[in-house]
Design a protein around this motif. Sequence first.
Motif, mmCIF file in Angstrom:
data_model
loop_
_atom_site.group_PDB
_atom_site.id
_atom_site.type_symbol
_atom_site.label_atom_id
_atom_site.label_comp_id
_atom_site.label_asym_id
_atom_site.label_seq_id
_atom_site.Cartn_x
_atom_site.Cartn_y
_atom_site.Cartn_z
ATOM 1 N N ALA A 25 -77.291 53.272 -47.750
ATOM 2 C CA ALA A 25 -78.152 53.091 -46.570
ATOM 3 C C ALA A 25 -78.779 51.709 -46.559
ATOM 4 O O ALA A 25 -78.854 51.051 -45.525
ATOM 5 C CB ALA A 25 -79.246 54.171 -46.561
ATOM 6 N N GLN A 26 -79.249 51.260 -47.725
ATOM 7 C CA GLN A 26 -79.839 49.915 -47.811
ATOM 8 C C GLN A 26 -78.816 48.842 -47.478
ATOM 9 O O GLN A 26 -79.104 47.864 -46.802
ATOM 10 C CB GLN A 26 -80.415 49.686 -49.206
ATOM 11 C CG GLN A 26 -81.649 50.529 -49.509
ATOM 12 C CD GLN A 26 -82.169 50.293 -50.912
ATOM 13 O OE1 GLN A 26 -81.565 49.537 -51.683
ATOM 14 N NE2 GLN A 26 -83.268 50.960 -51.267
ATOM 15 N N SER A 27 -77.604 49.025 -47.957
ATOM 16 C CA SER A 27 -76.545 48.050 -47.669
ATOM 17 C C SER A 27 -76.254 48.001 -46.177
ATOM 18 O O SER A 27 -76.072 46.931 -45.605
ATOM 19 C CB SER A 27 -75.279 48.416 -48.438
ATOM 20 O OG SER A 27 -74.229 47.524 -48.136
ATOM 21 N N ARG A 62 -79.307 43.801 -40.368
ATOM 22 C CA ARG A 62 -80.265 42.693 -40.246
ATOM 23 C C ARG A 62 -79.543 41.352 -40.156
ATOM 24 O O ARG A 62 -79.921 40.467 -39.395
ATOM 25 C CB ARG A 62 -81.215 42.691 -41.440
ATOM 26 C CG ARG A 62 -82.300 43.763 -41.368
ATOM 27 C CD ARG A 62 -83.417 43.479 -42.345
ATOM 28 N NE ARG A 62 -82.956 43.438 -43.722
ATOM 29 C CZ ARG A 62 -82.850 44.492 -44.524
ATOM 30 N NH1 ARG A 62 -83.175 45.698 -44.063
ATOM 31 N NH2 ARG A 62 -82.433 44.361 -45.769
ATOM 32 N N GLY A 79 -78.836 56.324 -51.133
ATOM 33 C CA GLY A 79 -79.874 55.350 -50.778
ATOM 34 C C GLY A 79 -79.347 53.937 -50.815
ATOM 35 O O GLY A 79 -79.664 53.106 -49.959
ATOM 36 N N GLY A 80 -78.520 53.628 -51.817
ATOM 37 C CA GLY A 80 -77.938 52.289 -51.920
ATOM 38 C C GLY A 80 -77.042 51.985 -50.743
ATOM 39 O O GLY A 80 -77.043 50.873 -50.210
ATOM 40 N N ALA A 116 -78.358 48.768 -43.760
ATOM 41 C CA ALA A 116 -79.504 48.140 -43.098
ATOM 42 C C ALA A 116 -79.465 46.631 -43.258
ATOM 43 O O ALA A 116 -79.751 45.877 -42.328
ATOM 44 C CB ALA A 116 -80.807 48.708 -43.665
ATOM 45 N N ALA A 117 -79.112 46.179 -44.457
ATOM 46 C CA ALA A 117 -79.021 44.730 -44.693
ATOM 47 C C ALA A 117 -77.943 44.109 -43.819
ATOM 48 O O ALA A 117 -78.125 43.026 -43.256
ATOM 49 C CB ALA A 117 -78.739 44.466 -46.173
#
Length: 265
Positions: free
Chosen positions: A66-68, A74, A63-64, A70-71
Amino acid sequence: MSHTAHIPSHRKPRRGASKTAIRSGVAGGVLSTMALAGAAAPAHAEPVTETIEMPTLTSALAGGVAQSAAATQRVAVDLELGAQEDAAAAHAAKVAKRAKAEAERKAEAKKKAEAARAKAAAEERASRSEERTTLSASSDSTGTTQATGSAAAVLAFARAQVGDAYVLGSNGPDSWDCSSLVQAAYRQIGVDLPRTSQPQSTSGTPVSLDNLQPGDILYWGGAGSAYHVAIYSGGGKFIGAQNSGTGVVEKTLDWDPPSGAIRLL
């Protein structure tokens, strides 16, 4: 004394305990050195194969990651949008600059054109003034001023109608009233005057009766409420359709003094 006492013994003499201990220590040291050398030498060592197991990603770690990602995406999108906005702003600034320069160019051209028209109009007025001055100073043997230019055309038409009848409301060609004669005379030079004497008496610039020039319009009564009009022909005379008894005549100002005058030419 034993019978064998004189026979030398074949047994080796006993060594002392200290010498034995020293020799034992030396031997032990030699053996230790050999053991260490054998352990350090890789010449005949067997290759060691070791399998390392990688740790398995846990759900939290995934999950971490994936968040990285996505960031990061962005940030990339924001940078792209920022670049597009900057480019759009730069383009808009260039367009505005060109539009401003074009507007300034047109304003300058308009200003120059207006200045040229004003100059031409001033020169035309000066020319007309000079022409009127010349006309006022030039008279024939009868004392009548010889008009030229637009004033001459107006007076030539009006003088050609002398002798025609006066008929109220008539517009020519053989009979006239005062305002229709003035209107028709000025139409010869492209000036369109109102039909009646009241508005005709305010259609130009007021002038003094002491400073009349050929072509000036004379009026009787008040400005804007005049009841009669005629045309100053120079030399102290005027041409007008006076009344039914006289018709169209050319008379001196003393014959019927006007109230005022206006100038169009």
